[in-house]
Design a protein around this motif. Structure first.
Motif, PDB file in Angstrom:
ATOM      1  N   LEU A 182       0.838  -1.193   0.000  1.00  0.00           N
ATOM      2  CA  LEU A 182       0.000   0.000   0.000  1.00  0.00           C
ATOM      3  C   LEU A 182       0.875   1.246   0.000  1.00  0.00           C
ATOM      4  O   LEU A 182       1.597   1.507   0.956  1.00  0.00           O
ATOM      5  N   GLY A 183       0.823   1.983  -1.106  1.00  0.00           N
ATOM      6  CA  GLY A 183       1.583   3.210  -1.218  1.00  0.00           C
ATOM      7  C   GLY A 183       2.870   3.020  -1.990  1.00  0.00           C
ATOM      8  O   GLY A 183       3.703   2.188  -1.626  1.00  0.00           O
ATOM      9  N   LEU A 184       3.054   3.784  -3.067  1.00  0.00           N
ATOM     10  CA  LEU A 184       4.253   3.659  -3.891  1.00  0.00           C
ATOM     11  C   LEU A 184       5.107   4.902  -3.739  1.00  0.00           C
ATOM     12  O   LEU A 184       5.031   5.854  -4.506  1.00  0.00           O
ATOM     13  N   GLY A 185       5.924   4.898  -2.689  1.00  0.00           N
ATOM     14  CA  GLY A 185       6.868   5.979  -2.427  1.00  0.00           C
ATOM     15  C   GLY A 185       8.222   5.404  -2.112  1.00  0.00           C
ATOM     16  O   GLY A 185       8.582   4.318  -2.594  1.00  0.00           O
ATOM     17  N   GLY A 186       8.987   6.102  -1.275  1.00  0.00           N
ATOM     18  CA  GLY A 186      10.316   5.632  -0.923  1.00  0.00           C
ATOM     19  C   GLY A 186      10.309   4.258  -0.290  1.00  0.00           C
ATOM     20  O   GLY A 186      11.130   3.394  -0.614  1.00  0.00           O
ATOM     21  N   LEU A 187       9.369   4.023   0.635  1.00  0.00           N
ATOM     22  CA  LEU A 187       9.240   2.713   1.263  1.00  0.00           C
ATOM     23  C   LEU A 187       8.556   1.717   0.338  1.00  0.00           C
ATOM     24  O   LEU A 187       8.995   0.577   0.181  1.00  0.00           O
ATOM     25  N   GLY A 188       7.457   2.144  -0.279  1.00  0.00           N
ATOM     26  CA  GLY A 188       6.662   1.228  -1.092  1.00  0.00           C
ATOM     27  C   GLY A 188       7.422   0.632  -2.249  1.00  0.00           C
ATOM     28  O   GLY A 188       7.272  -0.560  -2.556  1.00  0.00           O
ATOM     29  N   HIS A 189       8.255   1.426  -2.897  1.00  0.00           N
ATOM     30  CA  HIS A 189       8.960   0.879  -4.060  1.00  0.00           C
ATOM     31  C   HIS A 189       9.989  -0.158  -3.636  1.00  0.00           C
ATOM     32  O   HIS A 189      10.241  -1.126  -4.349  1.00  0.00           O
ATOM     33  N   MET A 190      10.579   0.010  -2.435  1.00  0.00           N
ATOM     34  CA  MET A 190      11.495  -1.015  -1.930  1.00  0.00           C
ATOM     35  C   MET A 190      10.725  -2.256  -1.498  1.00  0.00           C
ATOM     36  O   MET A 190      11.196  -3.382  -1.680  1.00  0.00           O
ATOM     37  N   MET A 204       0.395  -3.986  -6.205  1.00  0.00           N
ATOM     38  CA  MET A 204       0.503  -2.613  -5.741  1.00  0.00           C
ATOM     39  C   MET A 204      -0.892  -2.054  -5.526  1.00  0.00           C
ATOM     40  O   MET A 204      -1.740  -2.106  -6.423  1.00  0.00           O
ATOM     41  N   LEU A 205      -1.148  -1.548  -4.336  1.00  0.00           N
ATOM     42  CA  LEU A 205      -2.415  -0.940  -3.980  1.00  0.00           C
ATOM     43  C   LEU A 205      -2.224   0.570  -3.943  1.00  0.00           C
ATOM     44  O   LEU A 205      -1.458   1.084  -3.112  1.00  0.00           O
ATOM     45  N   SER A 206      -2.901   1.280  -4.831  1.00  0.00           N
ATOM     46  CA  SER A 206      -2.701   2.721  -4.915  1.00  0.00           C
ATOM     47  C   SER A 206      -3.971   3.412  -5.373  1.00  0.00           C
ATOM     48  O   SER A 206      -4.749   2.856  -6.160  1.00  0.00           O
ATOM     49  N   GLY A 207      -4.165   4.622  -4.883  1.00  0.00           N
ATOM     50  CA  GLY A 207      -5.306   5.425  -5.313  1.00  0.00           C
ATOM     51  C   GLY A 207      -5.001   6.261  -6.534  1.00  0.00           C
ATOM     52  O   GLY A 207      -5.856   7.026  -6.997  1.00  0.00           O
ATOM     53  N   SER A 208      -3.789   6.153  -7.078  1.00  0.00           N
ATOM     54  CA  SER A 208      -3.369   6.965  -8.222  1.00  0.00           C
ATOM     55  C   SER A 208      -3.176   6.089  -9.458  1.00  0.00           C
ATOM     56  O   SER A 208      -2.234   5.282  -9.492  1.00  0.00           O
ATOM     57  N   PRO A 209      -4.034   6.226 -10.470  1.00  0.00           N
ATOM     58  CA  PRO A 209      -3.872   5.419 -11.691  1.00  0.00           C
ATOM     59  C   PRO A 209      -2.505   5.603 -12.336  1.00  0.00           C
ATOM     60  O   PRO A 209      -1.991   4.678 -12.977  1.00  0.00           O
ATOM     61  N   SER A 210      -1.888   6.765 -12.136  1.00  0.00           N
ATOM     62  CA  SER A 210      -0.592   7.047 -12.758  1.00  0.00           C
ATOM     63  C   SER A 210       0.529   6.172 -12.214  1.00  0.00           C
ATOM     64  O   SER A 210       1.597   6.089 -12.814  1.00  0.00           O
ATOM     65  N   LYS A 211       0.280   5.515 -11.069  1.00  0.00           N
ATOM     66  CA  LYS A 211       1.321   4.690 -10.460  1.00  0.00           C
ATOM     67  C   LYS A 211       1.422   3.290 -11.085  1.00  0.00           C
ATOM     68  O   LYS A 211       2.375   2.556 -10.808  1.00  0.00           O
ATOM     69  N   GLU A 212       0.455   2.926 -11.918  1.00  0.00           N
ATOM     70  CA  GLU A 212       0.419   1.553 -12.431  1.00  0.00           C
ATOM     71  C   GLU A 212       1.653   1.210 -13.254  1.00  0.00           C
ATOM     72  O   GLU A 212       2.267   0.144 -13.068  1.00  0.00           O
ATOM     73  N   ALA A 213       2.047   2.093 -14.163  1.00  0.00           N
ATOM     74  CA  ALA A 213       3.184   1.790 -15.036  1.00  0.00           C
ATOM     75  C   ALA A 213       4.457   1.598 -14.216  1.00  0.00           C
ATOM     76  O   ALA A 213       5.224   0.648 -14.447  1.00  0.00           O
ATOM     77  N   LEU A 218       8.702  -1.815 -11.577  1.00  0.00           N
ATOM     78  CA  LEU A 218       9.409  -2.224 -10.369  1.00  0.00           C
ATOM     79  C   LEU A 218       9.276  -3.718 -10.094  1.00  0.00           C
ATOM     80  O   LEU A 218       9.961  -4.248  -9.218  1.00  0.00           O
ATOM     81  N   GLY A 219       8.356  -4.378 -10.807  1.00  0.00           N
ATOM     82  CA  GLY A 219       8.223  -5.826 -10.667  1.00  0.00           C
ATOM     83  C   GLY A 219       6.892  -6.307 -10.129  1.00  0.00           C
ATOM     84  O   GLY A 219       6.681  -7.523 -10.027  1.00  0.00           O
ATOM     85  N   ALA A 220       6.001  -5.385  -9.748  1.00  0.00           N
ATOM     86  CA  ALA A 220       4.711  -5.815  -9.224  1.00  0.00           C
ATOM     87  C   ALA A 220       3.957  -6.627 -10.279  1.00  0.00           C
ATOM     88  O   ALA A 220       3.945  -6.269 -11.460  1.00  0.00           O
ATOM     89  N   HIS A 221       3.331  -7.702  -9.838  1.00  0.00           N
ATOM     90  CA  HIS A 221       2.595  -8.564 -10.767  1.00  0.00           C
ATOM     91  C   HIS A 221       1.232  -7.987 -11.120  1.00  0.00           C
ATOM     92  O   HIS A 221       0.699  -8.241 -12.202  1.00  0.00           O
ATOM     93  N   HIS A 222       0.661  -7.229 -10.192  1.00  0.00           N
ATOM     94  CA  HIS A 222      -0.679  -6.676 -10.393  1.00  0.00           C
ATOM     95  C   HIS A 222      -0.730  -5.254  -9.851  1.00  0.00           C
ATOM     96  O   HIS A 222       0.073  -4.857  -9.000  1.00  0.00           O
ATOM     97  N   PHE A 223      -1.731  -4.502 -10.323  1.00  0.00           N
ATOM     98  CA  PHE A 223      -1.995  -3.161  -9.811  1.00  0.00           C
ATOM     99  C   PHE A 223      -3.482  -3.063  -9.508  1.00  0.00           C
ATOM    100  O   PHE A 223      -4.313  -3.468 -10.323  1.00  0.00           O
ATOM    101  N   ALA A 224      -3.804  -2.532  -8.338  1.00  0.00           N
ATOM    102  CA  ALA A 224      -5.194  -2.382  -7.941  1.00  0.00           C
ATOM    103  C   ALA A 224      -5.463  -0.939  -7.566  1.00  0.00           C
ATOM    104  O   ALA A 224      -4.771  -0.374  -6.706  1.00  0.00           O
TER     105      ALA A 224
END
Length: 348
Positions: A182-190, A204-213, A218-224
């Protein structure tokens, strides 16, 4: 005495400014590290502004430190002049309590000595962190750094890396587990990088569609997309673990309901207000919430060695020291992918 150049917060309201000070000569058990790169953690901002309690001003932040050893004390046996070395979030602990003896010094019963905004044990000398040209550290709290990886990308491993590595290892996350980050930032990406490397199926669980790519890169299998109600409903009872890196206010319950029976939410973000969690959210599926801090010295070294063997580093934007105030402003707007790192040569 060793003259040191640095940047410091002089109070909670004004921008960081240049600060000159001196460090003591290298002690018998210490190494002196010429700092090459220092990562910029969001906790640097909170501490400088006094958000998490009284700050010791002038305050020199920085606890994601990598550099080269330029001097060693007479009793040092683990390091040599010329070797790369790192320093994380603490530089000492009591060494005698149950936690210190167990190698989890971050939970020292007397409190660990922070790399900055703390006092050297038994003295009134404040600790100054990595936004500086040099630091002295006891060899017991110093870390070996591989020369196989770019040092700028290694620096954030000393906090963002170990903060996410430690709970995943503690829970033995691996093949067969489904993990939500949950959350794609400094911690989330690691967290994504480590969970994928450990063999888990990662969403990856995120409220921002722009984070999917980026999540996929980064290797996530899915985006929600968590702002989509149907997606959240469909994900009910899906995950064994959710690593929650979000520091802003949010509803824990919405994500706890995504956990399977016996699932665990790992809290590493620090929201500004307490969460309200009805007991039934946990009871009905025997779900758990656990917090995690960083790691002990041995585990941090393990993490660094793992990263060197598996070519894992943080995604960084390298900046000059005089850009730090702009970097803080951008971090508050989540405008960084995914960690600022200061090239300390810019301070000399």
């Amino acid at each position: 005495m060793i003259p040191v150049k640095a940047y410091a917060a002089y109070d909670s309201a004004t921008p960081l400014k240049p600060f000159d000070f001196v460090r003591q000569e290298v002690g018998n058990n210490q190494v002196q590290i010429e700092i090459l790169y220092s990562g910029v953690c969001h906790s640097d901002i909170h501490t400088a502004k006094g958000d998490w309690g009284p700050a010791i001003y002038p305050l020199v932040p920085g606890h994601e430190i990598v550099g080269r050893i330029v001097a060693v004390g007479s009793a040092v046996t683990k390091f040599k002049v010329g070797e790369l070395a790192g320093v994380g979030c603490f530089t000492d602990s009591c060494r005698n309590c149950e936690n210190c003896k167990a190698g989890v010094e971050q939970f020292c019963d007397e409190g660990m000595t922070g790399t900055y905004n703390s006092y050297e044990r038994g003295t009134n000398t404040p600790t100054y962190g990595g936004y500086s040209t040099s630091i002295n550290v006891d060899e017991k709290y110093t870390l070996h750094i591989s020369d196989n990886l770019p040092l700028s990308g290694v620096a954030p491993l000393l906090c963002a890396g170990i903060t996410t590595y430690s709970p995943l290892r503690h829970l033995k996350v691996g093949k067969g587990h489904k993990v939500g980050v949950l959350g794609l930032g400094g911690l989330g990406h690691m967290a994504v990088k480590f969970a994928v490397s450990f063999g888990a199926e990662v969403t990856m669980l995120s409220g921002s569609p722009s984070k999917e790519a980026d999540a996929k890169l980064l290797g996530a299998h899915h985006f929600a997309l968590t702002s989509d109600e149907k997606t959240m409903t469909d994900l009910s009872n899906s995950f064994d673990f959710i690593l929650n890196t979000v520091s802003g206010k949010h509803d824990y319950n919405a994500y706890l309901n995504l956990l399977r029976t016996n699932g665990t939410m790992i809290i590493v973000g620090v929201p500004p207000t307490p969460a309200e969690i009805p007991a039934f959210t946990l009871i009905m599926k025997r779900r758990s919430i656990m917090g995690s801090l960083i790691g002990g010295i041995a585990e941090t070294q393990e993490m660094l060695d793992y990263c060197a063997a598996h070519n894992i580093v943080s995604e960084v934007e390298v900046i000059d020291m005089n850009y730090i105030n702009e970097a803080y402003e951008r971090m508050n707007k989540s405008d960084v992918k995914y960690r600022f790192v200061i090239d300390m040569a810019s301070l000399k």
